[in-house]
Design an enzyme around this catalytic site. Sequence first.
Site, PDB file in Angstrom:
ATOM      1  N   CYS A   1       3.554   8.358   0.428  1.00 18.84           N
ATOM      2  CA  CYS A   1       3.597   7.981  -0.823  1.00 18.84           C
ATOM      3  C   CYS A   1       4.387   9.188  -1.755  1.00 18.84           C
ATOM      4  O   CYS A   1       5.247   9.511  -1.714  1.00 18.84           O
ATOM      5  CB  CYS A   1       2.653   7.107  -1.235  1.00 18.84           C
TER       6      CYS A   1
ATOM      7  N   GLU B   1      -2.757   5.146   6.370  1.00 16.18           N
ATOM      8  CA  GLU B   1      -4.220   5.264   6.650  1.00 16.18           C
ATOM      9  C   GLU B   1      -4.838   4.002   6.449  1.00 16.18           C
ATOM     10  O   GLU B   1      -6.089   3.843   6.914  1.00 16.18           O
ATOM     11  CB  GLU B   1      -4.490   6.386   5.421  1.00 16.18           C
TER      12      GLU B   1
ATOM     13  N   HIS C   1       1.346   3.508   2.962  1.00 16.11           N
ATOM     14  CA  HIS C   1       0.253   4.211   3.303  1.00 16.11           C
ATOM     15  C   HIS C   1      -0.561   3.905   4.730  1.00 16.11           C
ATOM     16  O   HIS C   1      -1.123   2.723   4.818  1.00 16.11           O
ATOM     17  CB  HIS C   1      -0.721   3.744   2.132  1.00 16.11           C
TER      18      HIS C   1
HETATM   19  N1  GLN Z   1       2.991   7.840  -8.318  1.00 19.09           N
HETATM   20  C1  GLN Z   1       3.811   7.346  -7.295  1.00 19.09           C
HETATM   21  C2  GLN Z   1       4.409   6.207  -7.526  1.00 19.09           C
HETATM   22  O1  GLN Z   1       3.954   5.349  -8.255  1.00 19.09           O
HETATM   23  C3  GLN Z   1       3.372   7.608  -5.990  1.00 19.09           C
HETATM   24  C4  GLN Z   1       2.112   6.472  -5.599  1.00 19.09           C
HETATM   25  C5  GLN Z   1       1.229   6.628  -4.607  1.00 19.09           C
HETATM   26  O2  GLN Z   1       1.194   7.885  -4.244  1.00 19.09           O
HETATM   27  N2  GLN Z   1       0.307   5.914  -3.989  1.00 19.09           N
HETATM   28  O3  GLN Z   1       5.383   5.603  -7.101  1.00 19.09           O
END
Ligand code: GLN
Length: 535
Positions: A385, A513, A511
């Site tokens: 992410c 995970e 994600h």
């Molecule tokens: N802050 C980033 C976004 O909003 C990444 C979010 C995250 O890592 N879950 O896109």
Amino acid sequence: MSKKNTKYIFVTGGVTSSLGKGIVSASLGLLLKSRGFNVTIQKLDPYINIDPGTLNPYEHGECYVTEDGAETDLDLGHYERYLDAPTSQNNNVTTGKIYQTVIEKERKGDFLGKTVQVIPHITNEIKRRIKMLSKQNYDIIITEIGGTVGDIESLPYIETVRQLKWELGEKNTMVIHLTLLPYLASSGELKTKPSQHSVRQLMESGIMADVLVCRTEHTIPKDQRAKLAQFCNVPLDNVIECKDLETIYEVPIYLQKQNFDDVVLKELDLKSDKEADLKDWKVFLKKFKNPKRTVEIALVGKYISLQDSYISIAEAFKHAGASQETEVKVRWVYSGDITAENINETLNGVDGILVAPGFGDRGIEGKVLTAQYARENKVPMLGICLGMQIMTVEFARNVLGHTKANSMEFDTSTPDPVISIMEEQKNIVDKGGTMRLGAWKCALKNGSKLSEIYGTKNISERHRHRYEFNSEYLQEFEKHGFLATGTNPETGLVEALEMPDHPFYVGVQYHPEYKSTVATPHPLFKAFIKACEKK
Ligand code: GLN
């Protein structure tokens, strides 16, 4: 009404918080599932936030995301990792959600003429949320009640349990109370008094505990067990010891040895001819505890002092590592401390690097330096992410020469917004529950490393973000060797990038995970660890 006669187990906690109600609930769920029952686990959180999505991980640990896009308590991650089954919006309820629903109904006029009160309106809404899960045909619903008995904010939940015990009948409900037996080193004794008090407190609310699970550092002597049974009104067999163990994954086995599942089935008047079969679980444990090799992976993030903030990543390392008999040692690195001067020393000797998800600009430049270090030194790297967004920024600055490139999250006036706000996010002002959330499809490119890793072209992974890769830069990125190999089949959004000219340099907007479980370790974590072994 449900077709089946659903049974309800409530798990309460006494003496202190953080005793591991989540792990005990998940372990019980696993045992009952292995006895042939269809089980789900639900968490009731007494705080007033609607969900933990707006909570700082320092306060509440990681925010876990379900398939259907709920931002939930990290305990739901444990439930999924143990049960190997997805949870949903309905598996996590907060006081905020309860009140929001009741107040909305009041405004619509649903209670016209009536005074709206904690009892019955709030307790009825809590009941409705508990029973809602039975529509999905579960045999057993385990409901974990957050907080500790005696907390002001838990009172409506405890009262609801009392009412449900009456309404649904003795053999259809049961209460498991988790307590602590503190050890007094000076006298060399385990003390039962705090447990007695917390059981009494529960009784003051009209609830008798049916089973006592005791967290303890030492084995409970026979006479102490008898004392607990006598003073807490439970049969001797219903005093279950939950000793501190090397890993949380030993808990189900430890509880099973004391016939915990039999005790629970007896209380609920349920029968099963099926022995709990934990063969695969034990194979996992054996491999986990006897690894053939070790890799060290730096986890670079900004919430390093509390490891609960990245718990799903840490657990995913364990599942994937054990499946290939590799121990994954995690070097926790605070990105805010990383500078060009100390990075070589900070990351010296690691076999791989994971740059964590996150929000806000603290520690961002340390993460960019980390991505550069991994790319230039050919150290395997997985960016998740925000981690993937950082890899993108670094590549734009140092390879493409856009020295001021950035994500619009950190610099709205950057000349090169390689990560930009998603179109549908532009007009959103509310912070709660408004990100791109939950499972989305992703199509992997033929012949890519990712399609080889997943063994399929079409995958689905969970998301939680507002920003995305800016496709205007895609051609330039690909021309210079950073390829978008995973995209959303409908919108074309870039979901994954990889660098063929590197042993392992993969960034994913999703994600992985969240989907790793003991029974099904995640292929991407497995491949990443394999790459780290090679290094
Ligand atoms: N802050 C980033 C976004 O909003 C990444 C979010 C995250 O890592 N879950 O896109």
